[in-house]
Design an enzyme around this catalytic site. Structure first.
Site, short mmCIF file in Angstrom:
data_model
loop_
_atom_site.label_atom_id
_atom_site.label_comp_id
_atom_site.label_asym_id
_atom_site.label_seq_id
_atom_site.Cartn_x
_atom_site.Cartn_y
_atom_site.Cartn_z
N GLN A 121 0.83 -1.21 0.00
CA GLN A 121 0.00 0.00 0.00
C GLN A 121 0.87 1.26 0.00
O GLN A 121 1.69 1.44 0.89
CB GLN A 121 -0.89 0.00 1.24
N GLY A 122 0.66 2.11 -0.99
CA GLY A 122 1.39 3.38 -1.08
C GLY A 122 0.45 4.54 -0.86
O GLY A 122 0.04 5.21 -1.81
N SER A 124 0.36 6.63 2.70
CA SER A 124 0.99 7.65 3.55
C SER A 124 2.27 8.18 2.92
O SER A 124 2.95 7.48 2.17
CB SER A 124 1.34 7.05 4.91
N SER A 156 4.24 -1.76 4.18
CA SER A 156 4.59 -3.13 4.58
C SER A 156 4.75 -3.99 3.33
O SER A 156 4.02 -3.81 2.36
CB SER A 156 3.49 -3.73 5.45
N GLU A 239 -11.57 -1.82 6.03
CA GLU A 239 -10.54 -2.16 7.01
C GLU A 239 -11.09 -2.07 8.43
O GLU A 239 -10.68 -2.83 9.30
CB GLU A 239 -9.37 -1.19 6.85
#
Lengths: 377, 288
Positions: A121-122, A124, A156, A239
């Site tokens: 996941q990109g 932040s 991550s 989520e």
């Protein structure tokens, strides 16, 4: 109010339990936490095992109650965690399923379900944390490609991912929520540099991702250009639904282990400690009931978990930290030994009130969206 | 699993709420503060509505419902701050003649205290030698009763938790209402994060307590009931305190309703062996 399960749900649970009992003993040993390629292989292997048994899409197609049962039973049986499959199964996958074209769904979803591809996941950035919509990674259109420049953080599994769900700014002149676009970035594209970030727990759980003139085909855009914020919100509400079910089950088990340890080492004779553990028992019992309440609400409300997840996340993250503080009290001097169980968990629990929306942001969400208090700055 | 209120349960809750809005509004609350004493007519109306006979079997002239329904009714009573020995009378229905209909007012000894002793027709437990004390709660007259506190009746603990839940809900509503309307520095104070976050914590405590109380009503499990008790005590006491803080100086006045919530929550927190008994029960559950 009914806490009993339907015959269909009970049957699902019984079959799953039996399958776990037969399957788990033949799994390979867990890899070292520092060996990323081995972790990738292990997590993908587990997803493939689920796929072959027909449990791969439980996060997507099953009812909220079935999902609850799945997460409860796999945790109780000590099955592997979702691990490297997390973003694919719980973020990127659901987003593509909801907002992608038929072609995009056909390209990206089956490899996630089969355990062939890992997503990261990109979202932040160093200057866009709680204020995610302030992100500045830029993308310009150049023919059939976007050209991307910028950097991402807290990513991550970046070292071993095949794809990255990437938020970029495509219109810097629009209000900040209106100029964002969602792209699927192939992680082998030229111009990507991954730098591991060491956490306070000593492990390299996250990475920074630097993007220098990276070309991403326009065909990899999910949703319209500049509509990425809305597209993303579909994922974030997902989520905050059943994401912590397994963890609550695990915390309740840890609490019992703590009590057993305290009985063994004599700390149990201290009424202050006993009463503290008693209060934690109340808290985790209640969090389990709140989960069941939210799942039932999602069931009747069409399956989309709402902001009620924020109330849960707020309480759970603090309860988890308190659990491991209580563990330190039980351990005494051994709480300073990194080789003792619970000590590394105590360190990692410190991220819970920050990751996926800080407690302060959760309180804003609860106050503004549930209680209707005015939006402030 | 359908862990949500059923249609019937929602109707029952709305019915009790409607009755209390009609018969015990804010004016009635303040009249009760000004002139302490039990409203016998209201008591009989509660009896006629089935409040006391709710769990008495239909064959014995009761309503024949269960703990979940009783919890909903007691939550509404707690939300309205309805005074009187509701719990003792409800628990005596079916055993003490006239309790079910509200003709007989029943008080009970619990944890060294008796609520509403002077107004009661029947007293359960040993109240010999009880002496009145100057009650901190203007809506609950109290006697101190000598003698050891026994082990708490789980149903009494659960219904007390339901009352606390209702009071906590009311504290949250009042705090939010005030934060929306009170203006300082040219804006509603609810726009300031310091105030906003107090309100968010109020709601979080209410929602966690609600899940615990409703679940305990369904399972009837002793550990579930102890958990419900701890969380609803916290939601009510801590919630009333935060509600007072949100109200600022007005919250410290007699004319503000907030102190009535806090004082009642304090009274109820003494019931059922106090917090310690529930904490120890939940600790023992971990090693059972």
């Amino acid at each position: 109010m009914d806490l009993s399960y339907t015959a269909e749900e009970a049957d699902f649970r019984a079959r799953l339990r039996e399958w776990l009992r037969k399957t788990l003993p033949s799994l390979p040993p867990k890899p070292s936490p520092d060996d990323w390629p081995a972790r990738r292989a292990y997590d993908l292997g587990w997803q493939r095992t689920l796929y072959d048994a027909g449990y791969a899409d439980v996060h997507w197609d099953a009812s909220p109650t079935m999902r609850l049962i799945f997460l409860e039973e796999t945790e109780k049986a000590g099955a592997p965690y979702v691990g490297a499959n997390f973003v694919g199964l719980l973020h990127a996958g659901p987003t593509i399923a909801a907002e992608g074209t038929d072609g995009q769904r056909a390209r990206w979803l089956p490899p996630i379900l089969r355990g062939d591809e890992v997503w990261c996941q990109g979202f932040s950035e160093p200057d866009a944390g709680s204020d995610l919509a302030a992100l500045r990674t830029r993308a310009w259109r150049d023919g059939d490609d976007y050209v991307v420049n910028g950097s991402k953080i807290w990513t991550s599994h970046a070292e071993v991912a095949d794809w990255c769900e990437l938020l970029v700014r495509t219109d810097p002149d629009a209000p900040k929520h209106r100029g964002i676009t969602w792209l699927a970035l192939p992680m082998d594209a030229p111009g990507i540099t991954v730098r591991p970030l060491r956490t306070l727990a000593g492990s390299a759980e996250f990475a920074e991702v630097f993007l220098d003139e990276v070309r991403v085909p326009v065909a990899n855009r999910v949703g319209d250009e500049n509509d990425g914020w809305r597209v993303t919100m579909v994922t974030l509400s997902f989520e905050r639904g059943t994401a912590f079910v397994g963890e609550v089950v695990a915390c309740r088990r840890v609490l019992r282990e703590l009590a057993a340890e305290a009985r063994k080492n004599g700390r149990w004779d201290d009424p202050a400690l006993r009463r503290w553990l008693g209060r934690l028992n109340a808290e985790f019992r209640a969090l389990w009931r709140l989960t069941q309440w939210n799942v039932s609400a999602a069931e009747t409300g069409g399956g989309v978990p709402g902001v009620a997840g924020s109330v849960f996340k707020l309480r759970y993250s603090h309860a988890r930290q308190e659990l491991y503080d209580a563990a330190a009290d039980v351990l005494g001097p051994e709480a300073l030994d990194l080789d003792r169980p619970w000590v590394p968990d105590r360190l990692s629990s410190l991220s819970y009130t920050i990751a996926a929306g800080t407690s302060q942001i959760q309180r804003n969400i609860v106050a503004e969206r549930i209680l209707g208090l005015p939006k402030g700055r | 699993m359908r862990f949500q209120l059923t249609e019937d349960q929602r109707a029952l809750r709305d019915g009790v709420r409607g009755l209390l809005v009609r018969r015990f509004d804010r004016d009635a609350l303040w009249a009760a503060v000004a002139e302490p004493g039990l409203d016998r007519a209201l008591w009989r109306e509660l009896g006629a509505a089935g409040f006391f006979a709710l769990r008495v079997p239909e064959a014995e002239g009761g309503v024949g419902l269960g703990l979940p329904e009783a919890v909903l009714a007691f939550e509404e009573a707690g939300r309205a701050l309805l005074p009187g020995p509701l719990l003792a009378t409800h628990l005596a229905a079916g055993t003490v003649a006239g309790a079910a209909t509200g003709e007989t007012v029943v008080a009970a000894v619990d944890g060294g205290l008796v609520e509403w002793l002077a107004e009661a027709d029947v007293v359960r437990g040993d109240a010999a030698g009880a002496v009145p004390l100057r009650s901190v709660d203007p809506l609950t007259p109290l006697h101190r009763a000598p003698g050891a506190a026994g082990v708490a009746d789980p149903v009494a603990v659960l219904l007390t938790a339901a009352e606390q839940l209702g009071t906590a809900t009311r504290a949250c509503e009042l705090a939010v209402q005030h934060a929306r309307t009170r203006e300082q520095f040219g804006q509603p104070i609810g726009g300031f994060q310091a105030v906003k976050h107090l309100c968010a914590e109020l709601l979080a405590r209410v929602e966690v307590a609600r899940a615990a109380v409703y679940a305990a009503a369904v399972t009837g499990d002793r550990a579930d009931i102890a958990a419900a008790r701890l969380l609803s005590d916290e939601a009510a006491v801590r919630g009333a305190r935060d509600c007072l803080q949100v109200h600022g100086g007005m919250g410290f006045t007699w004319e503000s309703e907030v102190h009535l919530l806090l004082k009642r929550a304090w009274v109820r927190a003494q019931r059922g062996g106090g917090v310690t008994q529930s904490e120890e029960l939940l600790a023992a559950d971990l090693v059972a």
